[in-house]
Scaffold this motif. Structure first.
Motif, PDB file in Angstrom:
ATOM      1  N   ALA A 121       0.818  -1.205   0.000  1.00  0.00           N
ATOM      2  CA  ALA A 121       0.000   0.000   0.000  1.00  0.00           C
ATOM      3  C   ALA A 121       0.857   1.262   0.000  1.00  0.00           C
ATOM      4  CB  ALA A 121      -0.929   0.012   1.203  1.00  0.00           C
ATOM      5  N   SER A 122       0.319   2.314  -0.601  1.00  0.00           N
ATOM      6  CA  SER A 122       0.973   3.614  -0.623  1.00  0.00           C
ATOM      7  C   SER A 122       1.111   4.173   0.787  1.00  0.00           C
ATOM      8  CB  SER A 122       0.147   4.588  -1.477  1.00  0.00           C
ATOM      9  OG  SER A 122       0.525   5.923  -1.239  1.00  0.00           O
ATOM     10  N   ARG A 123       2.185   4.907   1.019  1.00  0.00           N
ATOM     11  CA  ARG A 123       2.345   5.557   2.321  1.00  0.00           C
ATOM     12  C   ARG A 123       1.320   6.681   2.505  1.00  0.00           C
ATOM     13  NH1 ARG A 123       7.309   8.205   0.005  1.00  0.00           N
ATOM     14  NH2 ARG A 123       8.437   6.381   0.732  1.00  0.00           N
ATOM     15  N   HIS A 124       0.700   7.107   1.386  1.00  0.00           N
ATOM     16  CA  HIS A 124      -0.324   8.154   1.460  1.00  0.00           C
ATOM     17  C   HIS A 124      -1.701   7.585   1.767  1.00  0.00           C
ATOM     18  CE1 HIS A 124       2.643  10.847  -0.327  1.00  0.00           C
ATOM     19  NE2 HIS A 124       2.834   9.945  -1.254  1.00  0.00           N
ATOM     20  N   TYR A 125      -1.826   6.266   1.683  1.00  0.00           N
ATOM     21  CA  TYR A 125      -3.143   5.631   1.829  1.00  0.00           C
ATOM     22  C   TYR A 125      -3.312   5.205   3.279  1.00  0.00           C
ATOM     23  CZ  TYR A 125      -7.281   3.194   0.098  1.00  0.00           C
ATOM     24  OH  TYR A 125      -8.574   2.806  -0.159  1.00  0.00           O
ATOM     25  N   LEU A 126      -4.280   5.789   3.981  1.00  0.00           N
ATOM     26  CA  LEU A 126      -4.403   5.606   5.418  1.00  0.00           C
ATOM     27  C   LEU A 126      -5.285   4.424   5.803  1.00  0.00           C
ATOM     28  CD1 LEU A 126      -4.770   9.332   6.520  1.00  0.00           C
ATOM     29  CD2 LEU A 126      -2.687   7.949   6.333  1.00  0.00           C
ATOM     30  N   ARG A 127      -6.142   3.971   4.891  1.00  0.00           N
ATOM     31  CA  ARG A 127      -7.021   2.853   5.220  1.00  0.00           C
ATOM     32  C   ARG A 127      -6.381   1.532   4.787  1.00  0.00           C
ATOM     33  NH1 ARG A 127     -12.196   4.392   2.003  1.00  0.00           N
ATOM     34  NH2 ARG A 127     -10.598   5.319   0.670  1.00  0.00           N
ATOM     35  N   PRO A 128      -6.763   0.388   5.417  1.00  0.00           N
ATOM     36  CA  PRO A 128      -6.243  -0.915   4.973  1.00  0.00           C
ATOM     37  C   PRO A 128      -6.576  -1.125   3.501  1.00  0.00           C
ATOM     38  CG  PRO A 128      -7.389  -1.119   7.070  1.00  0.00           C
ATOM     39  CD  PRO A 128      -7.656   0.277   6.576  1.00  0.00           C
ATOM     40  N   PHE A 129      -5.636  -1.660   2.742  1.00  0.00           N
ATOM     41  CA  PHE A 129      -5.827  -1.783   1.297  1.00  0.00           C
ATOM     42  C   PHE A 129      -5.170  -3.055   0.791  1.00  0.00           C
ATOM     43  CE2 PHE A 129      -6.543  -0.133  -2.927  1.00  0.00           C
ATOM     44  CZ  PHE A 129      -5.550  -0.734  -3.681  1.00  0.00           C
ATOM     45  N   SER A 130      -5.911  -3.859   0.076  1.00  0.00           N
ATOM     46  CA  SER A 130      -5.319  -5.035  -0.559  1.00  0.00           C
ATOM     47  C   SER A 130      -6.205  -5.484  -1.702  1.00  0.00           C
ATOM     48  CB  SER A 130      -5.169  -6.184   0.438  1.00  0.00           C
ATOM     49  OG  SER A 130      -4.646  -7.329  -0.210  1.00  0.00           O
ATOM     50  N   ARG A 131      -5.577  -5.803  -2.827  1.00  0.00           N
ATOM     51  CA  ARG A 131      -6.313  -6.350  -3.951  1.00  0.00           C
ATOM     52  C   ARG A 131      -6.011  -7.830  -4.138  1.00  0.00           C
ATOM     53  NH1 ARG A 131      -6.368  -2.264  -9.185  1.00  0.00           N
ATOM     54  NH2 ARG A 131      -8.031  -0.909  -8.450  1.00  0.00           N
ATOM     55  N   VAL A 132      -5.288  -8.435  -3.212  1.00  0.00           N
ATOM     56  CA  VAL A 132      -4.876  -9.821  -3.383  1.00  0.00           C
ATOM     57  C   VAL A 132      -6.096 -10.707  -3.605  1.00  0.00           C
ATOM     58  CG1 VAL A 132      -3.771 -11.795  -2.274  1.00  0.00           C
ATOM     59  CG2 VAL A 132      -2.771  -9.518  -2.040  1.00  0.00           C
ATOM     60  N   GLY A 133      -6.049 -11.490  -4.680  1.00  0.00           N
ATOM     61  CA  GLY A 133      -7.153 -12.364  -5.035  1.00  0.00           C
ATOM     62  C   GLY A 133      -8.180 -11.728  -5.953  1.00  0.00           C
ATOM     63  N   ARG A 134      -8.104 -10.406  -6.118  1.00  0.00           N
ATOM     64  CA  ARG A 134      -9.073  -9.745  -6.989  1.00  0.00           C
ATOM     65  C   ARG A 134      -8.752 -10.032  -8.451  1.00  0.00           C
ATOM     66  NH1 ARG A 134     -10.357  -3.212  -7.353  1.00  0.00           N
ATOM     67  NH2 ARG A 134     -12.146  -3.375  -8.736  1.00  0.00           N
ATOM     68  N   ARG A 135      -9.795 -10.086  -9.259  1.00  0.00           N
ATOM     69  CA  ARG A 135      -9.660 -10.392 -10.688  1.00  0.00           C
ATOM     70  C   ARG A 135     -10.208  -9.216 -11.500  1.00  0.00           C
ATOM     71  NH1 ARG A 135      -9.654 -15.281 -13.752  1.00  0.00           N
ATOM     72  NH2 ARG A 135      -9.523 -16.412 -11.791  1.00  0.00           N
ATOM     73  N   LEU A 136      -9.432  -8.774 -12.502  1.00  0.00           N
ATOM     74  CA  LEU A 136      -9.869  -7.693 -13.381  1.00  0.00           C
ATOM     75  C   LEU A 136      -9.539  -8.045 -14.836  1.00  0.00           C
ATOM     76  CD1 LEU A 136      -8.719  -4.468 -11.472  1.00  0.00           C
ATOM     77  CD2 LEU A 136     -11.075  -5.173 -11.918  1.00  0.00           C
ATOM     78  N   PRO A 137     -10.306  -7.529 -15.785  1.00  0.00           N
ATOM     79  CA  PRO A 137      -9.994  -7.780 -17.199  1.00  0.00           C
ATOM     80  C   PRO A 137      -8.609  -7.244 -17.548  1.00  0.00           C
ATOM     81  CG  PRO A 137     -12.198  -6.855 -16.957  1.00  0.00           C
ATOM     82  CD  PRO A 137     -11.540  -6.724 -15.625  1.00  0.00           C
ATOM     83  N   ALA A 138      -7.824  -8.040 -18.271  1.00  0.00           N
ATOM     84  CA  ALA A 138      -6.450  -7.651 -18.589  1.00  0.00           C
ATOM     85  C   ALA A 138      -6.379  -6.354 -19.378  1.00  0.00           C
ATOM     86  CB  ALA A 138      -5.766  -8.775 -19.371  1.00  0.00           C
ATOM     87  N   SER A 139      -7.350  -6.114 -20.240  1.00  0.00           N
ATOM     88  CA  SER A 139      -7.309  -4.936 -21.103  1.00  0.00           C
ATOM     89  C   SER A 139      -7.521  -3.637 -20.348  1.00  0.00           C
ATOM     90  CB  SER A 139      -8.367  -5.052 -22.208  1.00  0.00           C
ATOM     91  OG  SER A 139      -9.667  -5.191 -21.647  1.00  0.00           O
ATOM     92  N   THR A 140      -7.974  -3.718 -19.092  1.00  0.00           N
ATOM     93  CA  THR A 140      -8.267  -2.503 -18.326  1.00  0.00           C
ATOM     94  C   THR A 140      -7.138  -2.129 -17.369  1.00  0.00           C
ATOM     95  OG1 THR A 140      -9.328  -3.629 -16.452  1.00  0.00           O
ATOM     96  CG2 THR A 140     -10.703  -3.130 -18.377  1.00  0.00           C
TER      97      THR A 140
END
Length: 257
Positions: A121-140
């Motif tokens: 996570a960014s040092r500027h981002y104060l809330r817990p953040f994780s995309r682990v396991g998330r799936r997104l279309p490759a083209s995006t």
């Protein structure tokens, strides 16, 4: 040529059901699942009850709504913990997050989707953040475009779905426009997601050449207000350095064996 092994229907339905829950989080009724998957309701109910008993699926307090269960999380975490690329990239991701101060990701191509394997996570981002396991279309994503750009146009066309998904007003939804963008990626050496999956966020990505063809990539995400042309060059340079660190580690590991 060996003949394809026939699928076991019950196993296939189990995997398709779990894939459905992974793709559509939240609670689903038996009627909803039957309408989406097309299985006979009696067979689907028996399958759901079996998976509930085994912990792969959970129900709400009424016992009539279903969602993915704890067992899936445990197996997914084991995959991440044992993945050699995640281990190889660990130190480089830490370094990249430290020098850029921004959110960085490691992801893998799965069919036409990108699956996130690690996040810092960014040092500027104060809330817990994780995309682990998330799936997104490759083209995006810059991750997906970096990996797709490592293939030629015919290979990319073979991967593309009939319709490219649209996540924001900036998403590329035309296949030929995407191919033009991939040519740009090959020329400049890194991919750019221009608010194509998240408004207000620009992401930069490079593919990792540790498999042939590459299937993994790393990225750095920067909010538009913090981005300047000079900052983009700095981010790209850091990404290329991080990639080199990971690829050197992979080479040393191969030599060790």
């Amino acid at each position: 040529m060996a003949e394809p092994v026939p699928h076991v229907k019950s196993a296939l339905r189990t995997v398709e059901l779990l894939d459905f829950f992974a793709q559509y989080p939240g609670l689903h009724s038996l009627t909803d699942l039957q309408g989406k998957l097309g299985y006979p309701k009696s067979s689907l109910h028996a399958l759901l009850r079996t998976l509930v008993d085994l912990g792969w699926i959970e129900t709400d307090v009424t016992g009539t709504l279903y969602r993915i269960g704890m067992r899936a999380l445990l197996v997914g975490a084991t995959y991440i913990d044992g993945d050699p690329v995640v281990q190889l990239a660990h130190d480089a991701l830490d370094w990249l997050a430290e020098v850029t101060g921004e959110t960085v990701h490691l992801a893998r191509l799965d069919h036409f989707d990108i699956v996130y394997l690690a996040t810092r996570a960014s040092r500027h981002y104060l809330r817990p953040f994780s995309r682990v396991g998330r799936r997104l279309p490759a083209s995006t994503t810059s991750l997906g475009k970096a990996i797709l750009a490592s293939r030629d146009d015919d290979e990319v066309r073979a991967i593309l779905p009939a319709e490219l998904p649209s996540l924001t007003a900036h998403t590329i939804v035309d296949a030929e426009e995407l191919l033009v963008d991939l040519h740009r990626v090959r020329k400049q050496g890194y991919a750019v997601d221009r608010e194509e999956n998240t408004e207000g966020l620009r992401c930069f990505g490079v593919a990792l050449h540790i498999s042939d063809p590459p299937r993994d990539a790393i990225s750095c995400s920067v909010p538009i207000p913090r981005l300047t042309p000079e900052r983009e060059k700095e981010i790209a340079s850091c990404l290329l350095e991080a990639r080199e660190r990971i690829e050197r580690s992979a080479m040393r590991q191969r030599r060790a064996y």
